[in-house]
Design an enzyme around this catalytic site. Structure first.
Site, PDB file in Angstrom:
ATOM      1  N   HIS A  97       0.839  -1.216   0.000  1.00  0.00           N
ATOM      2  CA  HIS A  97       0.000   0.000   0.000  1.00  0.00           C
ATOM      3  C   HIS A  97       0.866   1.255   0.000  1.00  0.00           C
ATOM      4  O   HIS A  97       1.977   1.260   0.538  1.00  0.00           O
ATOM      5  CB  HIS A  97      -0.988  -0.002   1.169  1.00  0.00           C
ATOM      6  CG  HIS A  97      -0.385   0.119   2.522  1.00  0.00           C
ATOM      7  ND1 HIS A  97      -0.142   1.338   3.122  1.00  0.00           N
ATOM      8  CD2 HIS A  97       0.044  -0.810   3.399  1.00  0.00           C
ATOM      9  CE1 HIS A  97       0.382   1.145   4.316  1.00  0.00           C
ATOM     10  NE2 HIS A  97       0.507  -0.151   4.507  1.00  0.00           N
ATOM     11  N   HIS A 254       2.305   4.436  12.281  1.00  0.00           N
ATOM     12  CA  HIS A 254       1.091   5.235  12.520  1.00  0.00           C
ATOM     13  C   HIS A 254       1.367   6.417  13.455  1.00  0.00           C
ATOM     14  O   HIS A 254       0.447   6.937  14.094  1.00  0.00           O
ATOM     15  CB  HIS A 254      -0.060   4.373  13.082  1.00  0.00           C
ATOM     16  CG  HIS A 254      -0.396   3.214  12.202  1.00  0.00           C
ATOM     17  ND1 HIS A 254      -1.336   2.259  12.528  1.00  0.00           N
ATOM     18  CD2 HIS A 254       0.080   2.836  10.992  1.00  0.00           C
ATOM     19  CE1 HIS A 254      -1.415   1.358  11.576  1.00  0.00           C
ATOM     20  NE2 HIS A 254      -0.567   1.681  10.622  1.00  0.00           N
TER      21      HIS A 254
HETATM   22  N1  LIG Z   1      -1.609  -3.643  10.942  1.00  0.00           N
HETATM   23  C1  LIG Z   1      -0.601  -3.494   9.936  1.00  0.00           C
HETATM   24  C2  LIG Z   1       0.789  -3.644  10.497  1.00  0.00           C
HETATM   25  C3  LIG Z   1       1.108  -5.050  10.839  1.00  0.00           C
HETATM   26  C4  LIG Z   1       1.088  -6.030   9.860  1.00  0.00           C
HETATM   27  C5  LIG Z   1       1.418  -7.346  10.194  1.00  0.00           C
HETATM   28  C6  LIG Z   1       1.777  -7.656  11.483  1.00  0.00           C
HETATM   29  I1  LIG Z   1       2.250  -9.602  11.951  1.00  0.00           I
HETATM   30  C7  LIG Z   1       1.792  -6.678  12.474  1.00  0.00           C
HETATM   31  C8  LIG Z   1       1.460  -5.361  12.147  1.00  0.00           C
HETATM   32  C9  LIG Z   1      -0.666  -2.127   9.314  1.00  0.00           C
HETATM   33  O1  LIG Z   1      -0.714  -1.115   9.962  1.00  0.00           O
HETATM   34  N2  LIG Z   1      -0.636  -2.127   7.986  1.00  0.00           N
HETATM   35  O2  LIG Z   1      -0.664  -0.925   7.354  1.00  0.00           O
HETATM   36 ZN   LIG Z   2      -0.279   0.607   8.888  1.00  0.00          ZN
HETATM   37 ZN   LIG Z   3       1.043  -1.156   6.207  1.00  0.00          ZN
END
Ligand SMILES: N[C@H](Cc1ccc(I)cc1)C(=O)NO
Ligand SMILES: [Zn+2]
Ligand SMILES: [Zn+2]
Length: 289
Positions: A97, A254
């Site tokens: 993304h 974030h």
């Molecule tokens: N929640 C996801 C981050 C994320 C993805 C996989 C794992 I394991 C832990 C954390 C996110 O913010 N993607 O943008």
């Molecule tokens: Zn994220």
């Molecule tokens: Zn992400």
């Protein structure tokens, strides 16, 4: 099926991946105040990716770059398509993304260096080495930058659903979201839920064969934690090699602290993912040399 047959091409391309070019793309993308799916800079960042992928593609035959517009918000997704020469209806997807978010307050800074400039930079490096080679895919390859992942996997949901509704033969999907924070012993942490077990096994085999000095482990999200879940939920085989174990991943995401400095100021960890992703693309799409 998952056969390994492209040794020469894979080894050549893996040798051409460079930490510096991944780092430069991370720097460029984390310069925007944010890449929020509803902000002006969120649209600008998507357009920068489109222009950059277009520039990398140059006038290479069979390669095109388009934005995919989404009705409910401004930020587009970006898709680069390499037409396959033998079975163009079979599609290999490599995605991540392009949006970012400040979880506390969406008008605050969200550089998103790891989440997910690192994933976009990793994909961009795969594009760069492929374009500079004589690689000619037998299957079609689609490189994707998804909009609006942070607000519910919205860009990838629309795109995956479109592919399902059109009966597209997507033979494999690799998701790259957070590739640069080296939080665990294992280099690649394959997410085991909302993914395809057989494809995960294939990726582990690719790592063992082409990157024997690196270690592969597994981790779980417990929910649809990135865009791989959009493809999985639409019945396509998806995998996500992740930077670390769930509880050892980057805690700055974030927030305004998700910067390259927080990751040692280099792209050494993401470099490994660019090599793995290159091996995946070449072995899945095969070379028509
Ligand atoms: N929640 C996801 C981050 C994320 C993805 C996989 C794992 I394991 C832990 C954390 C996110 O913010 N993607 O943008
Ligand atoms: Zn994220
Ligand atoms: Zn992400």
């Amino acid at each position: 099926n998952y056969q390994i047959s492209e040794d020469d091409m894979v080894r050549k391309l893996i040798g051409q991946t460079k930490e510096s070019s991944i780092r430069e793309t991370i720097q460029q993308l984390s310069r925007y105040h944010d890449r929020y799916y509803k902000s002006k800079t969120g649209v600008e960042a998507a357009n920068w990716i489109k222009d950059y992928w277009q520039k990398l593609a140059g006038d290479k035959t069979g390669v095109s770059v388009k934005t995919v517009d989404h009705n409910d918000w401004q930020q587009p997704s970006v898709v680069m398509t390499w037409q396959g020469s033998e079975t163009p209806d079979e599609i290999v997807v490599i995605g991540g993304h392009l949006d970012s978010i400040n979880g506390r307050n969406i008008s605050l800074k969200a550089p998103g260096a790891d989440d997910n400039a690192s994933g976009i930079a990793t994909i961009t490096e795969v594009i760069r080495v492929l374009v500079e080679s004589n690689f000619k895919p037998k299957k079609t390859i689609k490189f994707m930058g998804y909009a609006a992942e942070e607000v519910g996997l919205r860009g990838s949901s629309e795109i995956a659903r479109q592919h399902k509704n059109q009966g597209a033969k997507v033979v494999g999907v690799l998701q790259l979201d957070m590739t640069n924070y080296n939080g665990s012993q294992d280099d690649f942490n394959l997410v085991s839920d909302y993914t395809n077990d057989r494809q995960n096994k294939f990726i582990a085999e690719l790592s063992k064969k082409y990157l024997p000095q690196l270690k592969v482990g597994y981790t779980r999200c417990g929910y649809g934690c990135s865009d791989h879940a959009s493809w999985h939920n639409n019945g396509f085989p998806a995998s996500m090699p992740f930077e670390a174990k769930f509880n050892q991943s980057n805690r700055s995401i974030h927030t305004e602290r998700d910067t390259l400095d927080q990751m040692g100021g280099n792209a050494n960890h993401a470099l490994k993912f660019s090599k793995l992703a290159t091996a995946f693309v070449v072995e899945m799409a095969k070379h028509a040399g």
